[in-house]
Scaffold this motif. Structure first.
Motif, PDB file in Angstrom:
ATOM      1  N   VAL A  37       0.851  -1.196   0.000  1.00  0.00           N
ATOM      2  CA  VAL A  37       0.000   0.000   0.000  1.00  0.00           C
ATOM      3  C   VAL A  37       0.885   1.244   0.000  1.00  0.00           C
ATOM      4  N   PRO A  38       0.789   2.040  -1.063  1.00  0.00           N
ATOM      5  CA  PRO A  38       1.615   3.259  -1.113  1.00  0.00           C
ATOM      6  C   PRO A  38       1.244   4.236   0.005  1.00  0.00           C
ATOM      7  N   ASP A  39       2.221   4.980   0.462  1.00  0.00           N
ATOM      8  CA  ASP A  39       1.980   5.951   1.535  1.00  0.00           C
ATOM      9  C   ASP A  39       1.012   7.055   1.127  1.00  0.00           C
ATOM     10  N   VAL A  40       0.847   7.301  -0.156  1.00  0.00           N
ATOM     11  CA  VAL A  40      -0.037   8.377  -0.613  1.00  0.00           C
ATOM     12  C   VAL A  40      -1.518   8.022  -0.500  1.00  0.00           C
ATOM     13  N   ILE A  41      -1.833   6.769  -0.259  1.00  0.00           N
ATOM     14  CA  ILE A  41      -3.240   6.372  -0.094  1.00  0.00           C
ATOM     15  C   ILE A  41      -3.737   6.993   1.214  1.00  0.00           C
ATOM     16  N   PRO A  42      -4.865   7.731   1.166  1.00  0.00           N
ATOM     17  CA  PRO A  42      -5.320   8.478   2.346  1.00  0.00           C
ATOM     18  C   PRO A  42      -6.042   7.647   3.404  1.00  0.00           C
ATOM     19  N   LEU A  43      -6.022   6.339   3.287  1.00  0.00           N
ATOM     20  CA  LEU A  43      -6.648   5.467   4.275  1.00  0.00           C
ATOM     21  C   LEU A  43      -5.569   4.748   5.079  1.00  0.00           C
ATOM     22  N   SER A  91       5.293   0.932  -5.665  1.00  0.00           N
ATOM     23  CA  SER A  91       5.676   1.420  -4.337  1.00  0.00           C
ATOM     24  C   SER A  91       6.515   0.386  -3.589  1.00  0.00           C
ATOM     25  N   GLN A  92       6.110  -0.870  -3.674  1.00  0.00           N
ATOM     26  CA  GLN A  92       6.869  -1.923  -2.997  1.00  0.00           C
ATOM     27  C   GLN A  92       8.288  -1.981  -3.544  1.00  0.00           C
ATOM     28  N   TRP A  93       8.434  -1.853  -4.853  1.00  0.00           N
ATOM     29  CA  TRP A  93       9.761  -1.889  -5.479  1.00  0.00           C
ATOM     30  C   TRP A  93      10.573  -0.654  -5.094  1.00  0.00           C
ATOM     31  N   LEU A  94       9.987   0.537  -5.248  1.00  0.00           N
ATOM     32  CA  LEU A  94      10.728   1.777  -4.974  1.00  0.00           C
ATOM     33  C   LEU A  94      11.131   1.913  -3.511  1.00  0.00           C
ATOM     34  N   ASN A  95      10.255   1.442  -2.614  1.00  0.00           N
ATOM     35  CA  ASN A  95      10.509   1.571  -1.180  1.00  0.00           C
ATOM     36  C   ASN A  95      11.204   0.358  -0.580  1.00  0.00           C
ATOM     37  N   LYS A  96      11.563  -0.602  -1.445  1.00  0.00           N
ATOM     38  CA  LYS A  96      12.322  -1.782  -1.026  1.00  0.00           C
ATOM     39  C   LYS A  96      11.658  -2.537   0.130  1.00  0.00           C
ATOM     40  N   LYS A  97      10.336  -2.729   0.015  1.00  0.00           N
ATOM     41  CA  LYS A  97       9.591  -3.443   1.060  1.00  0.00           C
ATOM     42  C   LYS A  97       9.476  -4.909   0.697  1.00  0.00           C
ATOM     43  N   ASP A  98       9.930  -5.754   1.619  1.00  0.00           N
ATOM     44  CA  ASP A  98       9.868  -7.197   1.418  1.00  0.00           C
ATOM     45  C   ASP A  98       8.461  -7.695   1.713  1.00  0.00           C
ATOM     46  N   ALA A  99       7.939  -8.522   0.815  1.00  0.00           N
ATOM     47  CA  ALA A  99       6.660  -9.198   1.027  1.00  0.00           C
ATOM     48  C   ALA A  99       6.512 -10.263  -0.037  1.00  0.00           C
ATOM     49  N   PHE A 100       5.872 -11.360   0.318  1.00  0.00           N
ATOM     50  CA  PHE A 100       5.597 -12.445  -0.612  1.00  0.00           C
ATOM     51  C   PHE A 100       6.856 -13.009  -1.258  1.00  0.00           C
ATOM     52  N   GLY A 101       7.941 -13.047  -0.528  1.00  0.00           N
ATOM     53  CA  GLY A 101       9.180 -13.580  -1.071  1.00  0.00           C
ATOM     54  C   GLY A 101       9.904 -12.621  -2.002  1.00  0.00           C
ATOM     55  N   LEU A 102       9.359 -11.433  -2.169  1.00  0.00           N
ATOM     56  CA  LEU A 102      10.010 -10.417  -3.007  1.00  0.00           C
ATOM     57  C   LEU A 102      10.963  -9.643  -2.108  1.00  0.00           C
ATOM     58  N   THR A 104      14.313  -8.889  -2.843  1.00  0.00           N
ATOM     59  CA  THR A 104      15.432  -8.215  -3.508  1.00  0.00           C
ATOM     60  C   THR A 104      14.850  -7.219  -4.510  1.00  0.00           C
ATOM     61  N   ASP A 105      15.664  -6.236  -4.885  1.00  0.00           N
ATOM     62  CA  ASP A 105      15.212  -5.271  -5.880  1.00  0.00           C
ATOM     63  C   ASP A 105      14.854  -5.959  -7.191  1.00  0.00           C
ATOM     64  N   ASN A 106      15.646  -6.934  -7.594  1.00  0.00           N
ATOM     65  CA  ASN A 106      15.367  -7.642  -8.848  1.00  0.00           C
ATOM     66  C   ASN A 106      14.037  -8.385  -8.803  1.00  0.00           C
ATOM     67  N   LYS A 107      13.748  -9.065  -7.719  1.00  0.00           N
ATOM     68  CA  LYS A 107      12.477  -9.790  -7.593  1.00  0.00           C
ATOM     69  C   LYS A 107      11.302  -8.824  -7.608  1.00  0.00           C
ATOM     70  N   ARG A 108      11.431  -7.730  -6.870  1.00  0.00           N
ATOM     71  CA  ARG A 108      10.348  -6.735  -6.841  1.00  0.00           C
ATOM     72  C   ARG A 108      10.155  -6.111  -8.221  1.00  0.00           C
ATOM     73  N   PHE A 109      11.255  -5.867  -8.926  1.00  0.00           N
ATOM     74  CA  PHE A 109      11.174  -5.285 -10.272  1.00  0.00           C
ATOM     75  C   PHE A 109      10.520  -6.267 -11.247  1.00  0.00           C
ATOM     76  N   MET A 110      10.904  -7.520 -11.189  1.00  0.00           N
ATOM     77  CA  MET A 110      10.334  -8.522 -12.094  1.00  0.00           C
ATOM     78  C   MET A 110       8.832  -8.691 -11.850  1.00  0.00           C
ATOM     79  N   ARG A 111       8.399  -8.504 -10.621  1.00  0.00           N
ATOM     80  CA  ARG A 111       6.966  -8.592 -10.288  1.00  0.00           C
ATOM     81  C   ARG A 111       6.159  -7.576 -11.085  1.00  0.00           C
ATOM     82  N   LEU A 112       6.748  -6.448 -11.408  1.00  0.00           N
ATOM     83  CA  LEU A 112       6.041  -5.404 -12.149  1.00  0.00           C
ATOM     84  C   LEU A 112       5.553  -5.910 -13.509  1.00  0.00           C
TER      85      LEU A 112
END
Length: 132
Positions: A37-43, A91-102, A104-112
Motif C-alpha cells: 500500500v503506497p503511503d499516498v493512499i489516504p486510508l 511502491s513496494q519496489w521503490l521503497n524496497k519493502k519485502d513481502a511475498f518472497g520479493l 530483492t530489488d530484482n524480484k520486486r522489479f520482475m513482479r512489475l
C-alpha cells in the motif's frame, strides 16, 4: 481442447485466484499486503488491504458466476482493478519493502511485469468468442 473451453478455464482460474487473494487479504497475508500500500493512499493501510480484499472476492465471484452477456464488462472491470493496484507494486519496489518472497530489488522489479499479464488475462478470458 476448444478455444471456448480454454477461455472458460482461464476465466474460472482467474476468478478463483482473485477469491483466494481476497481471502488472504482478510486473513493470513494482511501484513504482507500492507507492504504494497503506497503511503499516498489516504486510508489506513490495514483498511486499504481489507477493502481491496472484499473487492477481490467480489470480482473473483463475478468472473466465475456472471452470465455470458455481462462477462466482457466484468473482464474490463477486473483489468481496470489490476491497473489501479499497480502503483502498489511500484511502491513496494521503490521503497524496497519485502513481502511475498520479493526480498530483492530484482524480484520486486520482475513482479512489475506480471501485472500487464493479469490485465491481458482478464480481458482475453472474458472477451466475446468470435467462434461461438
Amino acid at each position: 481442447m476448444k478455444e471456448k473451453d480454454i477461455q472458460t478455464a482461464a476465466r474460472i482460474a482467474l476468478g478463483a485466484g482473485l477469491i483466494f487473494a481476497g481471502i488472504s487479504h482478510l486473513t493470513f497475508a494482511r501484513k504482507e499486503f500492507k507492504a504494497q500500500v503506497p503511503d499516498v493512499i489516504p486510508l489506513k493501510k490495514d483498511d486499504t488491504v481489507l477493502y481491496s480484499g472484499f473487492v477481490e472476492i467480489a470480482m473473483g465471484g463475478a468472473l466465475v458466476l456472471t452470465p455470458k452477456k455481462h462477462r466482457q464488462k466484468v473482464g474490463k472491470l477486473a483489468a481496470t482493478f489490476f491497473t489501479a493496484v499497480f502503483p502498489g507494486n511500484i511502491s513496494q519496489w521503490l521503497n524496497k519493502k519485502d513481502a511475498f518472497g520479493l526480498d530483492t530489488d530484482n524480484k520486486r522489479f520482475m513482479r512489475l511485469f506480471f501485472q500487464p499479464v493479469l490485465v491481458y488475462w482478464a480481458l482475453k478470458s472474458t472477451e466475446k468468442n468470435k467462434l461461438v
